[in-house]
Write a protein that holds these residues in place. Structure first.
Motif, PDB file in Angstrom:
ATOM      1  N   LEU A  76       0.823  -1.214   0.000  1.00 42.55           N
ATOM      2  CA  LEU A  76       0.000   0.000   0.000  1.00 42.55           C
ATOM      3  C   LEU A  76       0.857   1.264   0.000  1.00 42.55           C
ATOM      4  N   LEU A  77       1.962   1.229   0.740  1.00 46.75           N
ATOM      5  CA  LEU A  77       2.879   2.373   0.732  1.00 46.75           C
ATOM      6  C   LEU A  77       3.481   2.577  -0.660  1.00 46.75           C
ATOM      7  N   CYS A 112      -2.355  11.551   0.327  1.00 47.79           N
ATOM      8  CA  CYS A 112      -2.986  11.879   1.610  1.00 47.79           C
ATOM      9  C   CYS A 112      -2.981  10.649   2.536  1.00 47.79           C
ATOM     10  N   PRO A 113      -2.482  10.796   3.769  1.00 43.96           N
ATOM     11  CA  PRO A 113      -2.398   9.636   4.665  1.00 43.96           C
ATOM     12  C   PRO A 113      -3.768   9.166   5.143  1.00 43.96           C
ATOM     13  N   THR A 114      -3.775   7.994   5.710  1.00 39.32           N
ATOM     14  CA  THR A 114      -5.008   7.383   6.208  1.00 39.32           C
ATOM     15  C   THR A 114      -5.626   8.223   7.317  1.00 39.32           C
ATOM     16  N   ALA A 115      -6.945   8.304   7.295  1.00 34.42           N
ATOM     17  CA  ALA A 115      -7.664   9.084   8.303  1.00 34.42           C
ATOM     18  C   ALA A 115      -7.517   8.459   9.683  1.00 34.42           C
ATOM     19  N   THR A 116      -7.386   9.296  10.689  1.00 36.76           N
ATOM     20  CA  THR A 116      -7.313   8.788  12.056  1.00 36.76           C
ATOM     21  C   THR A 116      -8.603   8.057  12.439  1.00 36.76           C
ATOM     22  N   ALA A 117      -9.722   8.489  11.839  1.00 37.04           N
ATOM     23  CA  ALA A 117     -11.016   7.858  12.149  1.00 37.04           C
ATOM     24  C   ALA A 117     -11.161   6.489  11.500  1.00 37.04           C
ATOM     25  N   SER A 118     -10.216   6.097  10.641  1.00 36.87           N
ATOM     26  CA  SER A 118     -10.339   4.806   9.956  1.00 36.87           C
ATOM     27  C   SER A 118     -10.326   3.648  10.941  1.00 36.87           C
ATOM     28  N   ILE A 240     -12.164  13.076 -10.761  1.00 36.10           N
ATOM     29  CA  ILE A 240     -10.819  12.582 -10.451  1.00 36.10           C
ATOM     30  C   ILE A 240     -10.766  12.031  -9.032  1.00 36.10           C
ATOM     31  N   SER A 241     -11.344  12.765  -8.083  1.00 35.41           N
ATOM     32  CA  SER A 241     -11.327  12.297  -6.694  1.00 35.41           C
ATOM     33  C   SER A 241     -12.158  11.026  -6.526  1.00 35.41           C
ATOM     34  N   LEU A 242     -13.265  10.916  -7.273  1.00 36.12           N
ATOM     35  CA  LEU A 242     -14.087   9.699  -7.222  1.00 36.12           C
ATOM     36  C   LEU A 242     -13.312   8.494  -7.756  1.00 36.12           C
ATOM     37  N   VAL A 243     -12.613   8.691  -8.875  1.00 35.07           N
ATOM     38  CA  VAL A 243     -11.812   7.605  -9.457  1.00 35.07           C
ATOM     39  C   VAL A 243     -10.712   7.175  -8.486  1.00 35.07           C
ATOM     40  N   CYS A 244     -10.007   8.161  -7.898  1.00 40.77           N
ATOM     41  CA  CYS A 244      -8.941   7.846  -6.942  1.00 40.77           C
ATOM     42  C   CYS A 244      -9.493   7.090  -5.733  1.00 40.77           C
ATOM     43  N   CYS A 245     -10.645   7.519  -5.254  1.00 38.46           N
ATOM     44  CA  CYS A 245     -11.276   6.864  -4.107  1.00 38.46           C
ATOM     45  C   CYS A 245     -11.637   5.417  -4.435  1.00 38.46           C
ATOM     46  N   ALA A 246     -12.284   5.213  -5.571  1.00 39.24           N
ATOM     47  CA  ALA A 246     -12.700   3.860  -5.964  1.00 39.24           C
ATOM     48  C   ALA A 246     -11.497   2.946  -6.144  1.00 39.24           C
ATOM     49  N   LEU A 247     -10.469   3.434  -6.850  1.00 38.16           N
ATOM     50  CA  LEU A 247      -9.286   2.613  -7.117  1.00 38.16           C
ATOM     51  C   LEU A 247      -8.572   2.237  -5.826  1.00 38.16           C
ATOM     52  N   SER A 257      -6.856  -8.944   0.758  1.00 37.50           N
ATOM     53  CA  SER A 257      -7.460 -10.280   0.712  1.00 37.50           C
ATOM     54  C   SER A 257      -6.402 -11.368   0.546  1.00 37.50           C
ATOM     55  N   VAL A 258      -5.287 -11.031  -0.097  1.00 43.83           N
ATOM     56  CA  VAL A 258      -4.193 -11.992  -0.263  1.00 43.83           C
ATOM     57  C   VAL A 258      -3.622 -12.372   1.097  1.00 43.83           C
ATOM     58  N   TYR A 259      -3.654 -11.426   2.041  1.00 47.29           N
ATOM     59  CA  TYR A 259      -3.088 -11.659   3.372  1.00 47.29           C
ATOM     60  C   TYR A 259      -4.180 -11.842   4.429  1.00 47.29           C
ATOM     61  N   GLY A 260      -5.419 -12.078   3.984  1.00 49.15           N
ATOM     62  CA  GLY A 260      -6.519 -12.316   4.913  1.00 49.15           C
ATOM     63  C   GLY A 260      -6.913 -11.101   5.730  1.00 49.15           C
ATOM     64  N   ASP A 261      -6.710  -9.899   5.162  1.00 52.53           N
ATOM     65  CA  ASP A 261      -7.002  -8.667   5.896  1.00 52.53           C
ATOM     66  C   ASP A 261      -7.642  -7.638   4.964  1.00 52.53           C
ATOM     67  N   SER A 262      -8.643  -8.074   4.222  1.00 52.97           N
ATOM     68  CA  SER A 262      -9.242  -7.251   3.175  1.00 52.97           C
ATOM     69  C   SER A 262      -9.869  -5.966   3.721  1.00 52.97           C
ATOM     70  N   ILE A 263     -10.632  -6.085   4.792  1.00 54.81           N
ATOM     71  CA  ILE A 263     -11.332  -4.919   5.345  1.00 54.81           C
ATOM     72  C   ILE A 263     -10.338  -3.852   5.790  1.00 54.81           C
ATOM     73  N   THR A 264      -9.328  -4.277   6.546  1.00 57.01           N
ATOM     74  CA  THR A 264      -8.361  -3.331   7.098  1.00 57.01           C
ATOM     75  C   THR A 264      -7.579  -2.631   6.000  1.00 57.01           C
ATOM     76  N   ALA A 265      -7.101  -3.404   5.019  1.00 57.37           N
ATOM     77  CA  ALA A 265      -6.296  -2.818   3.937  1.00 57.37           C
ATOM     78  C   ALA A 265      -7.132  -1.876   3.078  1.00 57.37           C
ATOM     79  N   GLY A 266      -8.401  -2.229   2.859  1.00 54.25           N
ATOM     80  CA  GLY A 266      -9.279  -1.350   2.083  1.00 54.25           C
ATOM     81  C   GLY A 266      -9.460  -0.006   2.760  1.00 54.25           C
ATOM     82  N   GLN A 267      -9.686  -0.027   4.081  1.00 51.96           N
ATOM     83  CA  GLN A 267      -9.838   1.227   4.818  1.00 51.96           C
ATOM     84  C   GLN A 267      -8.519   1.996   4.884  1.00 51.96           C
ATOM     85  N   ALA A 268      -7.416   1.271   5.019  1.00 51.76           N
ATOM     86  CA  ALA A 268      -6.109   1.913   5.137  1.00 51.76           C
ATOM     87  C   ALA A 268      -5.764   2.717   3.887  1.00 51.76           C
ATOM     88  N   LEU A 269      -6.097   2.185   2.722  1.00 50.16           N
ATOM     89  CA  LEU A 269      -5.758   2.887   1.486  1.00 50.16           C
ATOM     90  C   LEU A 269      -6.863   3.828   1.031  1.00 50.16           C
TER      91      LEU A 269
END
Length: 321
Positions: A76-77, A112-118, A240-247, A257-269
């Motif tokens: 993700l980084l 932009c870094p991950t939200a603290t509220a994530s 543009i922001s919608l496309v970036c958000c979706a991607l 999902s490859v590492y069994g952590d789909s929810i967390t990684a999705g929110q992180a990015l």
């Protein structure tokens, strides 16, 4: 009871609509015009306090042993840093690129870094709060390095060097990361009973986030209303922001999902600290560019609302079986 349940289930959409309505009502009451400087100052104070409290509660719930990097953090980084760097290189090599503002908007949305509220949403969705808290720290470190390194080259400004930009970014980012972390650690070791009590109030973070979201959407509405940018540029930045958000949500979930952590990684990015992105837009680009971050604030909260809705449906379905 039905009204209370409805408000709990739809807290985020209610907060988003409330933010827009509050702004529209406030600016259309002439008698309140003299209070605008005081309200602006209050927002500048309240937002950091809400972020501090949410992070403090999150850190109280998490042990130091939970804060450990994992493999999907690196991927993700690389996505965030790599995409930002490539777009920066494009604008450095082609300073008169015709869609420059749109590229700058995409850069803000990606770095932009991950939200603290994530951490609040991740826990609600059943993800790993420790993993996403670790990524919040790593993403802020990445932002603090790459933004000062590349943005003065992309958008040169008199007197803005790497050192000054680095100091500005650190001053904006790290007090809100380090202070709640240190406070939570001190409370854990100095007052363990009080720490245990505080750790029980994790649901409070969700409602604090709802308040913070109401304020953030009101600020976004103000940015859009006061912008002198043409409709087509605003529409372009919204797309543009919608496309970036979706991607970012898609790539985050697939990698996780490859590492069994789909929810967390999705929110992180996917879930971003848009208040910081708006500040970066004003500081290193232009007020026009910062609109992309404002629109992103809407999109990622729409995604969060939908995910929480699906989670409730799954839980209701499981309970009825």
């Amino acid at each position: 009871m039905n009204i209370i349940r409805f408000c709990k289930n739809w807290t985020l959409p209610i907060a988003m609509v409330s933010g827009v309505l509050l702004y529209v009502v406030y600016v259309n009451i002439p008698a309140l015009a003299p209070t605008k400087p005081f309200v602006a100052r209050a927002v500048d104070i309240i937002q950091p306090l809400l972020i501090f409290t949410m992070l403090f509660l999150a850190f109280c719930k998490i042990s130091l042993h939970d804060l450990r990097p994992c493999r999907w953090h690196l991927w993700l980084l690389l996505i965030q840093g790599g995409s930002f760097s490539l777009m920066a290189l494009l604008l450095i090599l082609l300073p008169h690129f015709p869609a420059r503002i749109l590229v700058e908007g995409a850069m803000l949305c990606m770095i932009c870094p991950t939200a603290t509220a994530s951490a609040v949403v991740t826990r609600k969705l059943g993800g790993d709060a420790g993993h996403i808290t670790t990524y919040i720290i790593l993403a802020n470190l990445l932002t603090s390095f790459l933004v000062p390194l590349l943005l003065p080259l992309v958008h040169p400004q008199p007197g803005v060097s790497f050192a000054s930009a680095f100091t500005l970014t650190l001053g904006k980012v790290f007090p809100l990361l380090l202070c709640p972390f240190v406070a939570a650690i001190l409370l854990r070791y100095l007052c363990p009973k009080l720490h245990a009590r505080v750790a029980e109030y994790q649901d409070l973070s969700f409602y604090l986030w709802a308040v913070a979201l109401t304020i953030a959407i009101a600020v976004t509405a103000k940015s859009v209303a006061h912008s002198d940018v043409s409709f087509w540029y605003q529409a372009g930045l919204a797309v543009i922001s919608l496309v970036c958000c979706a991607l970012q949500f898609i790539f985050g979930k697939r990698i996780g999902s490859v590492y069994g952590d789909s929810i967390t990684a999705g929110q992180a990015l996917g879930q971003k600290n848009t208040a910081l992105a708006i500040w970066m837009g004003y500081t290193f680009f232009t007020p026009v560019t910062s609109l992309a971050a404002g629109f992103y604030s809407v999109w990622h909260n729409v995604v969060n609302s939908y995910q929480l809705y699906r989670k409730r449906k799954e839980e209701a379905s499981s309970a009825s079986e």
